[in-house]
Scaffold this active site. Structure first.
Site, PDB file in Angstrom:
ATOM      1  N   HIS A 109      -6.090 -26.177  -4.800  1.00  0.00           N
ATOM      2  CA  HIS A 109      -5.558 -27.526  -5.093  1.00  0.00           C
ATOM      3  C   HIS A 109      -4.211 -27.710  -4.386  1.00  0.00           C
ATOM      4  CE1 HIS A 109      -5.084 -30.797  -8.380  1.00  0.00           C
ATOM      5  NE2 HIS A 109      -4.122 -30.989  -7.491  1.00  0.00           N
ATOM      6  N   HIS A 147      -1.581 -30.572  -2.168  1.00  0.00           N
ATOM      7  CA  HIS A 147      -1.248 -31.894  -1.613  1.00  0.00           C
ATOM      8  C   HIS A 147      -0.361 -31.672  -0.389  1.00  0.00           C
ATOM      9  CE1 HIS A 147      -2.441 -34.144  -5.300  1.00  0.00           C
ATOM     10  NE2 HIS A 147      -2.098 -33.025  -5.895  1.00  0.00           N
ATOM     11  N   LYS A 161     -12.526 -35.638  -5.785  1.00  0.00           N
ATOM     12  CA  LYS A 161     -11.462 -35.554  -6.801  1.00  0.00           C
ATOM     13  C   LYS A 161     -11.368 -36.858  -7.575  1.00  0.00           C
ATOM     14  CE  LYS A 161      -7.837 -34.050  -8.961  1.00  0.00           C
ATOM     15  NZ  LYS A 161      -6.479 -33.966  -8.467  1.00  0.00           N
ATOM     16  N   HIS A 209      -5.611 -27.883 -12.882  1.00  0.00           N
ATOM     17  CA  HIS A 209      -4.285 -27.671 -13.488  1.00  0.00           C
ATOM     18  C   HIS A 209      -4.286 -27.710 -15.019  1.00  0.00           C
ATOM     19  CE1 HIS A 209      -4.592 -32.016 -13.116  1.00  0.00           C
ATOM     20  NE2 HIS A 209      -4.244 -32.019 -11.841  1.00  0.00           N
ATOM     21  N   ASP A 232      -1.331 -26.941  -6.920  1.00  0.00           N
ATOM     22  CA  ASP A 232      -0.948 -28.349  -7.116  1.00  0.00           C
ATOM     23  C   ASP A 232       0.425 -28.625  -6.506  1.00  0.00           C
ATOM     24  OD1 ASP A 232      -1.313 -30.962  -7.775  1.00  0.00           O
ATOM     25  OD2 ASP A 232      -0.886 -30.735  -9.903  1.00  0.00           O
ATOM     26  N   HIS A 278      -8.918 -34.468 -12.533  1.00  0.00           N
ATOM     27  CA  HIS A 278      -7.615 -34.621 -13.177  1.00  0.00           C
ATOM     28  C   HIS A 278      -7.985 -35.027 -14.600  1.00  0.00           C
ATOM     29  CE1 HIS A 278      -3.204 -35.549 -13.196  1.00  0.00           C
ATOM     30  NE2 HIS A 278      -3.621 -35.942 -14.383  1.00  0.00           N
TER      31      HIS A 278
HETATM   32  O1  DOR Z   1       2.191 -33.988 -10.618  1.00  0.00           O
HETATM   33  C1  DOR Z   1       1.298 -34.401  -9.909  1.00  0.00           C
HETATM   34  N1  DOR Z   1       1.512 -34.761  -8.622  1.00  0.00           N
HETATM   35  N2  DOR Z   1       0.083 -34.528 -10.436  1.00  0.00           N
HETATM   36  C2  DOR Z   1      -0.904 -35.129  -9.768  1.00  0.00           C
HETATM   37  O2  DOR Z   1      -1.966 -35.252 -10.316  1.00  0.00           O
HETATM   38  C3  DOR Z   1      -0.687 -35.693  -8.419  1.00  0.00           C
HETATM   39  C4  DOR Z   1       0.430 -35.049  -7.749  1.00  0.00           C
HETATM   40  C5  DOR Z   1       0.915 -35.812  -6.531  1.00  0.00           C
HETATM   41  O3  DOR Z   1       0.100 -36.207  -5.711  1.00  0.00           O
HETATM   42  O4  DOR Z   1       2.131 -35.989  -6.403  1.00  0.00           O
HETATM   43 ZN    ZN Z   2      -2.747 -32.455  -7.719  1.00  0.00          ZN
END
Ligand code: DOR
Ligand code: ZN
Length: 374
Positions: free
Chosen positions: A15, A17, A114, A193, A268, A151
Site C-alpha cells: 500500500h 501513495h 481500491k 491499514h 500507507d 479503505h
Molecule cells: O491518511 C491517509 N492518507 N489515508 C488515506 O486513506 C489516504 C492517504 C492519502 O492519500 O493521503
Molecule cells: Zn492509503
C-alpha cells in the site's frame, strides 16, 4: 540473522501513495530503496480508472525511479529495479469492461481495485457512498479474480452526516464487510491499514490466505492517540484511519507477533506538502517511506519476533497478488540514526517524514538502518 543484523528477501509494500509530478520525483526514491515492489494507490488527481491512465502513471513512476543516482549510499541497492504494481480507483466511471481490460494486462496489468468511502480521506470525492452499489464491477472482479482493497471506514450515515471518525472502522467491520463478503463469496479482499481491536477480532477469525487478508502500517504499530495529542496536535501523525487507543495498538502488535500468513506490510506512506500538513485543515496522510522498513524492523525486534519479519514484509504480500517473493535481499543493521532533513521537491516544497527530529514527536531516534542489498 544475529541480534545486530538481519537479511531478508526484498520487501513488498502492499500500500503506497506516490502522487505525481514533482512530489513523485522527490519521494519515490525512498520507497524504491526499501521495497522491490509496491501496490500503487490510485487516488491521484485525476484518479486512475482506465488502463491508459494506469500505463501513463506506471511510466512516470519508472522514469522517476530510474533517474536517481543509481544506488543508495554505500549499498548496492538499485532503485531502478523497483516495480510499480498498478491499481484502479473504484470510481462511478469504472466498469466491468475496465476490469476485464485490466486483468488481461494487454495495455497495463491492473493488480487490484481500491475503494475509498466518499469523503473519508484524501481525494475520496470520487468514491462510492456505499460500496455495495458497485454491483457489476464487484461481480466482474470476482469472476476474474481481481482483489478489492478496502479503505474500511464508514464515514457518512444514511442522512449524509459524518460519523465519529474514531468509530468508522468499527462500524465498517460490524456492518459493511460481512454483507460484502456474503454477497461476493469468491471476491479476494484486503482490509487495508487495520487500526482497531474490532478489525483485528474479525481478521483473526476470518482471515485466509488468498481470500481475506489485511495490511498494517508502521505508524499504527508504533503510535496511539496519546502521542497524536502529546504536547499539542501532531500533524505528521494525522491520517485515516486515525491512530487509536493504546489497547488497539497493543492488539495490533500482538497480532503481527503471531506471524499470521494473511497479514502483511502496507506502509500507507502518503506524502503531502508542508503547506497542507501544517495548515488549519491538516491533510490526512503519514509520509513514512524514508523510515518505514527500519520502523517495522524495530517493532519486530522489540517484540522479539524478528523471525517473523520476512513473512510479513516480503512473502505474504506478493502471495496474495499471485506473485513469488523476490530472491534479491536487503540487510539491516542495528544502529541508531535520526531523520534530520525534510524531503524537498525540485520546486523547493518541503515534505516532512514521520520521526523527523524536530517535527515528529521530538528528537526521535530510529534503531535500525539499511546496510546493503542485492
Ligand atoms: O491518511 C491517509 N492518507 N489515508 C488515506 O486513506 C489516504 C492517504 C492519502 O492519500 O493521503
Ligand atoms: Zn492509503
Amino acid at each position: 540473522m544475529t541480534n545486530k543484523t538481519i537479511t531478508i528477501k526484498r520487501p513488498f509494500d502492499s500500500h503506497v501513495h506516490l502522487r505525481r509530478g514533482a512530489v513523485l520525483r522527490a519521494v519515490a526514491k525512498y520507497t524504491a530503496e526499501r521495497f522491490g515492489r509496491g501496490i500503487i494507490m490510485p487516488n491521484t488527481e485525476p484518479p486512475i480508472d482506465t488502463v491508459e491512465q494506469a500505463l501513463e502513471y506506471r511510466k512516470e513512476i519508472l522514469s522517476a525511479v530510474s533517474s536517481y543516482a543509481s544506488v543508495l549510499q554505500n549499498t548496492s541497492i538499485d532503485t531502478a529495479k523497483f516495480e510499480p504494481l498498478m491499481t484502479f480507483y473504484l470510481t462511478k466511471k469504472l466498469s466491468p469492461k475496465d476490469i476485464e481490460k485490466g486483468a488481461s494486462g494487454d495495455v497495463c496489468k491492473i493488480y487490484a481495485v481500491k475503494s475509498y468511502p466518499y469523503g473519508a480521506t484524501t481525494n475520496s470525492q470520487w468514491g462510492y457512498r456505499n460500496i455495495l452499489e458497485a454491483k457489476d464491477v464487484l461481480r466482474e472482479m470476482e469472476n476474474v479474480g481481481m482483489p478489492l482493497l478496502l479503505h474500511g471506514e464508514v464515514h457518512l450515515n444514511a442522512n449524509d452526516e459524518e460519523e465519529d471518525p474514531y468509530d468508522g472502522e468499527k462500524m465498517f467491520i460490524a456492518d459493511v464487510l460481512p454483507r460484502l463478503l456474503d454477497k461476493y463469496p469468491k471476491l479476494k479482499v484486503s482490509l487495508e491499514h487495520m487500526s482497531s481491536a474490532e478489525a483485528i477480532d474479525f481478521m483473526e477469525k476470518n482471515g485466509a490466505v488468498d481470500k481475506l487478508v489485511t495490511t498494517v502500517t508502521p505508524h499504527h504499530l508504533m503510535y496511539d492517540r496519546r502521542q497524536a495529542f502529546s504536547g499539542g496536535y501532531r500533524a505528521l501523525l494525522h491520517c485515516k484511519p486515525l491512530v487509536k487507543t493504546r489497547e488497539d495498538k497493543e492488539r495490533l502488535l500482538a497480532m503481527v507477533k503471531k506471524g499470521l500468513p494473511f497479514v502483511s506490510a502496507g506502509t500507507d506512506t502518503a506524502p503531502h506538502p508542508e503547506s497542507k500538513k501544517f495548515s488549519s485543515c491538516c491533510a490526512f496522510g503519514v509520509f513514512n517511506s524514508p523510515v518505514a522498513l527500519e520502523l517495522y524492523t524495530q517493532v519486530f525486534d522489540e517484540l522479539g519476533c524478528l523471525d517473523k519479519l520476512e513473512g510479513f514484509l516480503s512473502v505474504n504480500g506478493p502471495r496474495f497478488f499471485g506473485l513469488e517473493p523476490l530472491t534479491a535481499t536487503i540487510t539491516l543493521v542495528k544502529e541508531d540514526w535520526q531523520v534530520t532533513e525534510p524531503v524537498v521537491t525540485e520546486e523547493g516544497v518541503k515534505i516532512w517524514s514521520l520521526c523527523h527530529k524536530d517535527h515528529g514527536l521530538g528528537n526521535e531516534v530510529i534503531h535500525w538502518k539499511i546496510k546493503s542489498g542485492s
